[in-house]
Scaffold this active site. Structure first.
Site, PDB file in Angstrom:
ATOM      1  N   ALA A   7       0.838  -1.214   0.000  1.00 54.57           N
ATOM      2  CA  ALA A   7       0.000   0.000   0.000  1.00 54.57           C
ATOM      3  C   ALA A   7       0.864   1.251   0.000  1.00 54.57           C
ATOM      4  CB  ALA A   7      -0.910  -0.010   1.225  1.00 54.57           C
ATOM      5  N   ARG A  13      -2.866   9.655  -9.467  1.00 59.58           N
ATOM      6  CA  ARG A  13      -3.957   9.836 -10.430  1.00 59.58           C
ATOM      7  C   ARG A  13      -5.323  10.032  -9.772  1.00 59.58           C
ATOM      8  NH1 ARG A  13      -4.263   5.360 -14.628  1.00 59.58           N
ATOM      9  NH2 ARG A  13      -2.730   4.173 -13.432  1.00 59.58           N
TER      10      ARG A  13
HETATM   11  C1  UD1 Z   1       2.318  -5.139 -10.948  1.00 57.59           C
HETATM   12  C2  UD1 Z   1       3.041  -6.423 -11.386  1.00 57.59           C
HETATM   13  C3  UD1 Z   1       2.440  -6.923 -12.690  1.00 57.59           C
HETATM   14  C4  UD1 Z   1       0.947  -7.146 -12.553  1.00 57.59           C
HETATM   15  C5  UD1 Z   1       0.279  -5.869 -12.018  1.00 57.59           C
HETATM   16  C6  UD1 Z   1      -1.146  -6.174 -11.689  1.00 57.59           C
HETATM   17  C7  UD1 Z   1       5.306  -6.227 -10.563  1.00 57.59           C
HETATM   18  C8  UD1 Z   1       6.701  -5.895 -10.910  1.00 57.59           C
HETATM   19  N1  UD1 Z   1       4.431  -6.150 -11.541  1.00 57.59           N
HETATM   20  O1  UD1 Z   1       2.596  -4.170 -11.946  1.00 57.59           O
HETATM   21  O2  UD1 Z   1       3.065  -8.150 -13.076  1.00 57.59           O
HETATM   22  O3  UD1 Z   1       0.385  -7.531 -13.788  1.00 57.59           O
HETATM   23  O4  UD1 Z   1       0.924  -5.403 -10.831  1.00 57.59           O
HETATM   24  O5  UD1 Z   1      -1.823  -4.992 -11.400  1.00 57.59           O
HETATM   25  O6  UD1 Z   1       5.025  -6.571  -9.447  1.00 57.59           O
HETATM   26  N2  UD1 Z   1       3.786  -0.812  -4.571  1.00 57.59           N
HETATM   27  C9  UD1 Z   1       4.462  -0.578  -3.389  1.00 57.59           C
HETATM   28  N3  UD1 Z   1       5.763  -0.216  -3.429  1.00 57.59           N
HETATM   29  C10 UD1 Z   1       6.452  -0.084  -4.589  1.00 57.59           C
HETATM   30  C11 UD1 Z   1       5.755  -0.327  -5.797  1.00 57.59           C
HETATM   31  C12 UD1 Z   1       4.436  -0.694  -5.761  1.00 57.59           C
HETATM   32  O7  UD1 Z   1       3.877  -0.681  -2.313  1.00 57.59           O
HETATM   33  O8  UD1 Z   1       7.656   0.258  -4.533  1.00 57.59           O
HETATM   34  C13 UD1 Z   1       2.392  -1.200  -4.521  1.00 57.59           C
HETATM   35  C14 UD1 Z   1       1.493  -0.182  -5.185  1.00 57.59           C
HETATM   36  O9  UD1 Z   1       0.960   0.699  -4.225  1.00 57.59           O
HETATM   37  C15 UD1 Z   1       0.400  -1.043  -5.778  1.00 57.59           C
HETATM   38  C16 UD1 Z   1       1.081  -2.383  -6.043  1.00 57.59           C
HETATM   39  O10 UD1 Z   1       2.246  -2.380  -5.270  1.00 57.59           O
HETATM   40  O11 UD1 Z   1      -0.641  -1.261  -4.837  1.00 57.59           O
HETATM   41  C17 UD1 Z   1       1.393  -2.606  -7.507  1.00 57.59           C
HETATM   42  O12 UD1 Z   1       2.259  -1.598  -7.959  1.00 57.59           O
HETATM   43  P1  UD1 Z   1       2.191  -1.034  -9.430  1.00 57.59           P
HETATM   44  O13 UD1 Z   1       3.288  -0.081  -9.642  1.00 57.59           O
HETATM   45  O14 UD1 Z   1       0.816  -0.588  -9.708  1.00 57.59           O
HETATM   46  O15 UD1 Z   1       2.481  -2.361 -10.250  1.00 57.59           O
HETATM   47  P2  UD1 Z   1       2.362  -2.568 -11.776  1.00 57.59           P
HETATM   48  O16 UD1 Z   1       3.482  -1.866 -12.445  1.00 57.59           O
HETATM   49  O17 UD1 Z   1       1.006  -2.254 -12.223  1.00 57.59           O
END
Ligand code: UD1
Ligand code: CA
Length: 453
Positions: A7, A13
């Site tokens: 989270a 956005r």
């Molecule tokens: C991620 C997955 C992807 C999947 C997609 C599904 C990875 C590398 N990729 O991509 O394979 O299809 O989700 O929606 O995992 N978050 C953190 N810390 C961070 C980065 C993200 O807490 O440093 C949390 C974000 O708040 C979010 C979730 O992890 O709730 C997913 O992060 P996001 O950057 O949206 O992942 P995607 O690039 O969409």
């Protein structure tokens, strides 16, 4: 089983000062939905990985079973899970959830955990006709998962794969710690990908099983207000279906919003545009008219709530008639057969059987007996600007219209209060009490005429 909820994302956005995971869906923060699912699975520990607004989120949702872990800076999903790993027990199976994927279902997660068993890794995957943007599940000739490739790192062949990674997975904690220690960030986004763990696990001989969700909407994330509204509708539609399955008549299932718990007896009917907040119980045969808001309310069997009524913190008995345009505030307790009409406000008051206040009244801090008639325009003056006082009206009293009851004051059993009275002292039982200047007619009086005419 232990849970890690990611989270830390900022949710830019959403264009809101409220952190994304606190944005409400069905009246509760997104993260609260995910926490509820984790809890109903019986998670032994729940780690929430949060970002820089963590304190705001924590102050809103903290509970003894939660461990809050800050991730700063945010270097990717793998890095995020790595922050939680020191808080997990080595023997546990770890379920990774997302704070912004609120509709994930307990039944789906139970199947995912069953598939993982004690020592396997299980991925929640789904086939999408348009997989753009998601990580793709790659399999070998025998159909075994080999790794996940992110869209931005994928070859054009790999992008043709329609099976995508939802991000939700189960893995053994000790192994996860080892693999996360070995992933790098040499990829298109320069991030530590949680998804890189899969390739490492396969290299170590780990069996990876996949499970599909009961419904695709369970895996949808919220990044914008539009997606939030879409998931709200999905949630409300399934709530409406559940109510109708239980026998509730919804005049239009697209126009009901439940923001909490709604429990209905048999043969309940709900007209359009009603909102239910907190915990609401509707007894057998209750009818709720159009455009009502009911919040923390218990409505007895056979009671009718007519359109445009707003009932908050209210309990009613059976066969009452409320509204249209009634407003009841917390502490309102109505017995059986009570009638509350239009533009009547009631607060912190008890009204006994078969009493009526049908028009334009304010009844605050009052105890009203049975079979009392409260005329139009009756007001309890319960507040002297500093303190609140109670008004007591005993059984069978009749309060004439346009009456002010200056509390503390008591009206005896069977008393009649004449219209227009300002009651400042107790009214004895069975007598007429009136305070009113005597009516006079002026003989010979003429209306003034306009000067110069
Ligand atoms: C991620 C997955 C992807 C999947 C997609 C599904 C990875 C590398 N990729 O991509 O394979 O299809 O989700 O929606 O995992 N978050 C953190 N810390 C961070 C980065 C993200 O807490 O440093 C949390 C974000 O708040 C979010 C979730 O992890 O709730 C997913 O992060 P996001 O950057 O949206 O992942 P995607 O690039 O969409
Ligand atoms: Ca990303």
């Amino acid at each position: 089983m232990e849970v890690v909820i990611l989270a830390a994302g900022q949710g830019k956005r959403m264009r809101s000062v409220l952190p994304k995971v606190l944005q409400p869906l069905a009246g509760r923060p997104l993260l609260a939905h995910v926490l509820a699912s984790a809890r109903s699975l019986g998670a032994r520990r729940i780690c929430v990985v949060h970002g820089h607004e963590g304190e705001v989120v924590r102050s809103k949702l903290d509970a003894p079973d939660l461990v809050w872990v800050e991730q700063s800076p945010q270097l990717g999903t793998g890095h995020a899970v790595l922050q939680a790993v020191p808080h997990l027990s080595d023997q546990a199976q770890v379920l990774v959830l997302y704070g912004d994927v609120p509709l994930i279902g307990v039944h789906t997660l139970m199947r995912l955990m069953d598939a993982a068993g004690r020592d396997r890794m299980a991925l929640l995957t789904v086939e999408l006709s348009n997989p753009v943007g998601y990580g793709r599940i790659l399999r070998d000739g025998a159909g075994r998962v080999t790794r996940i490739v992110e869209e931005k790192d994928a070859t054009s062949d790999e992008r043709r794969v329609h099976e995508i990674n939802t991000g939700i997975l189960v893995a053994p904690a000790a192994r996860l710690r080892d693999w996360l220690g070995r992933i790098g960030n040499d990829n298109a986004q320069g991030e530590y990908y949680l998804t890189d763990v899969i390739g490492l696990a396969v290299g170590d001989g780990m069996v990876i099983v996949t499970v599909a969700p009961d419904d695709v909407s369970e895996t949808l994330g919220v990044n914008s207000k539009e997606q939030l509204a879409t998931l709200e509708r999905t949630f409300q539609a399934s709530m409406a279906r559940r109510l109708m399955d239980a026998g509730v008549t919804l005049i239009d299932p697209l126009r009901i919003n439940v923001r909490g718990e709604l429990l209905c007896g048999s043969d309940v009917e709900i007209d359009i545009n009603c909102i239910f907040e907190g915990r609401v119980e509707l007894g057998d045969g209750v009818v709720v008219g159009a455009n009502c808001v009911l919040r923390d309310a218990r409505i007895g069997n056979g009671t009718r709530v007519a359109p445009f009524s707003y009932l908050d913190g209210t309990a009613t008995g059976e066969e009452c008639v409320i509204g249209p345009f009634a407003r009841t505030r917390p502490g309102t307790v109505l017995a059986n057969g009570v009638h509350i009409g239009n533009f009547v406000e009631i607060k912190n008051s008890n009204i006994a059987d078969d009493s009526k206040a049908n028009h334009l009244s304010y009844i605050g801090d009052a105890d009203v007996g049975a079979r009392v008639n409260i005329g139009a325009g009756t007001i309890t003056c319960n507040y002297d600007g500093v303190n609140k006082y109670r008004t007591e009206i005993d059984d069978d009293a009749f309060i004439g219209s346009d009456t002010q009851l200056v509390a503390p004051v008591r009206i005896g059993r069977g008393a009649t209060i004449g219209a227009g009275t300002t009651l400042t002292r107790d009214a004895p039982p069975d007598q007429l009490t009136v305070s009113r200047t005597r009516q006079k007619s002026h003989m010979g009086w003429a209306r003034p005429v306009k000067k110069g005419e």
